[in-house]
Scaffold this motif. Structure first.
Motif, PDB file in Angstrom:
ATOM      1  N   LEU A  52       0.833  -1.286   0.003  1.00 50.87           N
ATOM      2  CA  LEU A  52       0.100   0.005   0.101  1.00 50.87           C
ATOM      3  C   LEU A  52       0.791   1.128   0.014  1.00 50.87           C
ATOM      4  N   HIS A  53       2.116   1.271   0.167  1.00 45.50           N
ATOM      5  CA  HIS A  53       2.954   2.238  -0.181  1.00 45.50           C
ATOM      6  C   HIS A  53       3.218   3.149  -1.239  1.00 45.50           C
ATOM      7  N   ASN A  54       2.649   4.379  -1.067  1.00 48.78           N
ATOM      8  CA  ASN A  54       2.351   5.066  -2.312  1.00 48.78           C
ATOM      9  C   ASN A  54       2.517   6.739  -1.820  1.00 48.78           C
ATOM     10  N   PRO A  55       3.759   7.141  -1.736  1.00 44.25           N
ATOM     11  CA  PRO A  55       3.910   8.553  -1.451  1.00 44.25           C
ATOM     12  C   PRO A  55       3.369   9.384  -2.337  1.00 44.25           C
ATOM     13  N   GLU A  56       2.983   9.271  -3.431  1.00 41.75           N
ATOM     14  CA  GLU A  56       2.425  10.143  -4.446  1.00 41.75           C
ATOM     15  C   GLU A  56       0.894  10.299  -4.077  1.00 41.75           C
ATOM     16  N   LYS A  57       0.348   9.236  -3.247  1.00 47.26           N
ATOM     17  CA  LYS A  57      -1.047   9.853  -2.732  1.00 47.26           C
ATOM     18  C   LYS A  57      -0.959   9.714  -1.338  1.00 47.26           C
ATOM     19  N   ASN A  58       0.242  10.134  -0.745  1.00 39.62           N
ATOM     20  CA  ASN A  58       0.346  10.520   0.746  1.00 39.62           C
ATOM     21  C   ASN A  58       0.107   9.289   1.669  1.00 39.62           C
ATOM     22  N   TYR A  59       0.654   8.174   1.151  1.00 36.90           N
ATOM     23  CA  TYR A  59       0.515   6.839   1.958  1.00 36.90           C
ATOM     24  C   TYR A  59       1.925   6.374   1.913  1.00 36.90           C
ATOM     25  N   PHE A  60       2.196   6.167   3.472  1.00 33.80           N
ATOM     26  CA  PHE A  60       3.496   5.870   3.695  1.00 33.80           C
ATOM     27  C   PHE A  60       3.614   4.510   4.492  1.00 33.80           C
ATOM     28  N   ALA A  61       4.400   3.525   4.069  1.00 29.12           N
ATOM     29  CA  ALA A  61       4.284   2.118   5.044  1.00 29.12           C
ATOM     30  C   ALA A  61       5.562   2.185   5.886  1.00 29.12           C
ATOM     31  N   PHE A  62       5.084   1.870   7.322  1.00 30.30           N
ATOM     32  CA  PHE A  62       6.136   1.832   8.000  1.00 30.30           C
ATOM     33  C   PHE A  62       6.374   0.277   8.501  1.00 30.30           C
ATOM     34  N   TYR A  63       7.714  -0.247   8.388  1.00 37.53           N
ATOM     35  CA  TYR A  63       8.012  -1.630   8.537  1.00 37.53           C
ATOM     36  C   TYR A  63       8.359  -1.669   9.986  1.00 37.53           C
ATOM     37  N   TYR A  64       7.659  -2.730  10.374  1.00 37.41           N
ATOM     38  CA  TYR A  64       7.520  -3.149  11.709  1.00 37.41           C
ATOM     39  C   TYR A  64       9.006  -3.940  12.282  1.00 37.41           C
ATOM     40  N   VAL A  65       9.821  -3.616  12.858  1.00 36.35           N
ATOM     41  CA  VAL A  65      11.140  -4.539  13.224  1.00 36.35           C
ATOM     42  C   VAL A  65      10.813  -5.592  14.274  1.00 36.35           C
ATOM     43  N   THR A  66      10.959  -6.820  14.184  1.00 34.21           N
ATOM     44  CA  THR A  66      10.906  -7.872  15.179  1.00 34.21           C
ATOM     45  C   THR A  66      12.110  -8.063  15.846  1.00 34.21           C
ATOM     46  N   TYR A  67      12.147  -8.468  16.955  1.00 31.01           N
ATOM     47  CA  TYR A  67      13.246  -8.778  17.934  1.00 31.01           C
ATOM     48  C   TYR A  67      14.405  -9.608  16.869  1.00 31.01           C
ATOM     49  N   GLY A  68      13.818 -10.417  16.180  1.00 33.17           N
ATOM     50  CA  GLY A  68      14.962 -11.099  15.306  1.00 33.17           C
ATOM     51  C   GLY A  68      15.621 -10.552  14.134  1.00 33.17           C
ATOM     52  N   GLU A  69      14.970  -9.343  13.986  1.00 32.03           N
ATOM     53  CA  GLU A  69      15.662  -8.524  13.266  1.00 32.03           C
ATOM     54  C   GLU A  69      16.579  -7.067  13.527  1.00 32.03           C
ATOM     55  N   ILE A  70      16.385  -6.876  14.833  1.00 30.71           N
ATOM     56  CA  ILE A  70      16.917  -5.920  15.474  1.00 30.71           C
ATOM     57  C   ILE A  70      18.724  -5.741  15.250  1.00 30.71           C
ATOM     58  N   ASN A  71      19.491  -6.940  14.836  1.00 29.11           N
ATOM     59  CA  ASN A  71      20.647  -6.815  14.655  1.00 29.11           C
ATOM     60  C   ASN A  71      20.994  -7.002  13.076  1.00 29.11           C
ATOM     61  N   LYS A  73       8.955   0.818  12.051  1.00 28.27           N
ATOM     62  CA  LYS A  73       8.324   1.153  13.233  1.00 28.27           C
ATOM     63  C   LYS A  73       9.015   0.116  14.312  1.00 28.27           C
ATOM     64  N   ILE A  74       9.235   0.732  15.524  1.00 28.47           N
ATOM     65  CA  ILE A  74       9.850   0.028  16.715  1.00 28.47           C
ATOM     66  C   ILE A  74       8.942  -0.083  17.835  1.00 28.47           C
ATOM     67  N   HIS A  75       8.855  -1.274  18.368  1.00 26.81           N
ATOM     68  CA  HIS A  75       7.805  -1.539  19.442  1.00 26.81           C
ATOM     69  C   HIS A  75       8.417  -2.251  20.543  1.00 26.81           C
ATOM     70  N   PRO A  76       8.918  -1.332  21.506  1.00 25.21           N
ATOM     71  CA  PRO A  76       9.538  -1.998  22.585  1.00 25.21           C
ATOM     72  C   PRO A  76       9.011  -3.037  23.539  1.00 25.21           C
ATOM     73  N   ARG A  77       7.797  -2.807  23.724  1.00 24.91           N
ATOM     74  CA  ARG A  77       7.074  -3.601  24.694  1.00 24.91           C
ATOM     75  C   ARG A  77       6.591  -4.990  24.146  1.00 24.91           C
ATOM     76  N   ARG A  78       6.485  -5.083  22.793  1.00 21.04           N
ATOM     77  CA  ARG A  78       6.111  -6.325  21.988  1.00 21.04           C
ATOM     78  C   ARG A  78       7.440  -7.227  21.952  1.00 21.04           C
ATOM     79  N   GLU A  79       8.153  -6.270  21.541  1.00 20.57           N
ATOM     80  CA  GLU A  79       9.472  -7.070  21.256  1.00 20.57           C
ATOM     81  C   GLU A  79      10.717  -7.218  22.211  1.00 20.57           C
ATOM     82  N   LYS A  80      10.801  -6.360  23.203  1.00 12.38           N
ATOM     83  CA  LYS A  80      11.482  -6.333  24.266  1.00 12.38           C
ATOM     84  C   LYS A  80      13.266  -6.095  23.826  1.00 12.38           C
ATOM     85  N   TYR A  81      13.260  -5.366  22.896  1.00 13.26           N
ATOM     86  CA  TYR A  81      14.764  -5.098  22.488  1.00 13.26           C
ATOM     87  C   TYR A  81      15.038  -3.906  23.538  1.00 13.26           C
ATOM     88  N   SER A  82      16.444  -3.440  23.707  1.00 13.58           N
ATOM     89  CA  SER A  82      16.939  -2.553  24.562  1.00 13.58           C
ATOM     90  C   SER A  82      17.142  -1.303  23.842  1.00 13.58           C
TER      91      SER A  82
END
Length: 221
Positions: free
Chosen positions: A39-58, A67-76
């Motif tokens: 759905l990412h389409n900046p020309e129509k003012n839609y921006f997709a934010f990619y959710y980073v899981t704990y397994g991807e933090i490195n 998108k960073i979600h500390p409570r769900r993923e528990k990264y420091s």
């Protein structure tokens, strides 16, 4: 016409920040990373934010909007700082409803670590709203919204059921020196987008918030 800076699926907005949600628990009506990226389409003012899981933090993630979600993923905080340094995204959204894990100063430390990157702190801390208003006031690369906080805690301005200090803080922010870094955000489908828009229309702040969204999107393209 309005823009919604915190949605997990499309609704009635004219554009917005669509946020992926990964892992458990799963919430019906929300979209995962693959779905929001389509759905990412900046020309129509839609921006997709990619959710980073704990397994991807490195790992190296080839996405400009994160998108960073500390409570769900528990990264420091340090893991997030290292991730941002390695990936150098254009905009980082960090969920601030995080008690009892990260503290307010942890968010500030992350924003200070990358002064040339734009940060959005959605929810403005919930009960800790005054801490995040303070951060936004002093940290010029930080933007805030009141998704969930104005609905659940402030009860959208209802003086009988809402927390007065929450409603007072939101009104202050919308008339403050940093009012141009505040965004309209509903957290749809968790909450009614229509009710949130009505709330800001009643406050006569839709034009301000629309302009803020458009100015931010210009800066992060």
């Amino acid at each position: 016409m309005f823009y919604d800076a915190h949605i997990h699926n499309l609704c009635k907005e004219s554009g917005g920040f669509i946020i992926g949600l990964m892992g458990k628990p799963y919430f019906e009506g929300t979209l995962d990373n693959d779905s929001v990226l389509k759905l990412h389409n900046p020309e129509k003012n839609y921006f997709a934010f990619y959710y980073v899981t704990y397994g991807e933090i490195n790992k190296t993630i080839k996405h400009k909007y994160i998108k960073i979600h500390p409570r769900r993923e528990k990264y420091s905080p340090d893991e997030v700082i290292n991730f941002i340094s390695k990936n150098n995204p254009k905009c980082v959204m960090i969920d601030t409803l995080n008690e009892p894990y990260w503290q307010s100063n942890d968010y500030w430390r992350v924003a200070m670590s990358a002064p040339d990157i734009t940060f959005i702190f959605p929810h403005s801390g919930g009960y800790l709203i005054n801490d995040f208003i303070k951060i936004c006031h002093f940290q010029k690369n930080v933007w805030i919204d009141f998704a969930l906080t104005h609905t659940n805690l402030g009860k959208l301005g209802d003086k009988k059921t809402g927390l007065n200090y929450i409603n007072d803080a939101i009104k202050y922010a919308l008339n403050s020196p940093f009012k141009n870094r505040v965004l309209l955000s509903s957290d749809y489908p968790f909450f009614s987008q229509a009710d949130v828009v009505k709330y800001y229309k009643k406050m006569k702040k839709i034009d301000l918030l629309n302009n803020n969204f458009l100015e931010l999107t210009k800066a992060i393209r």
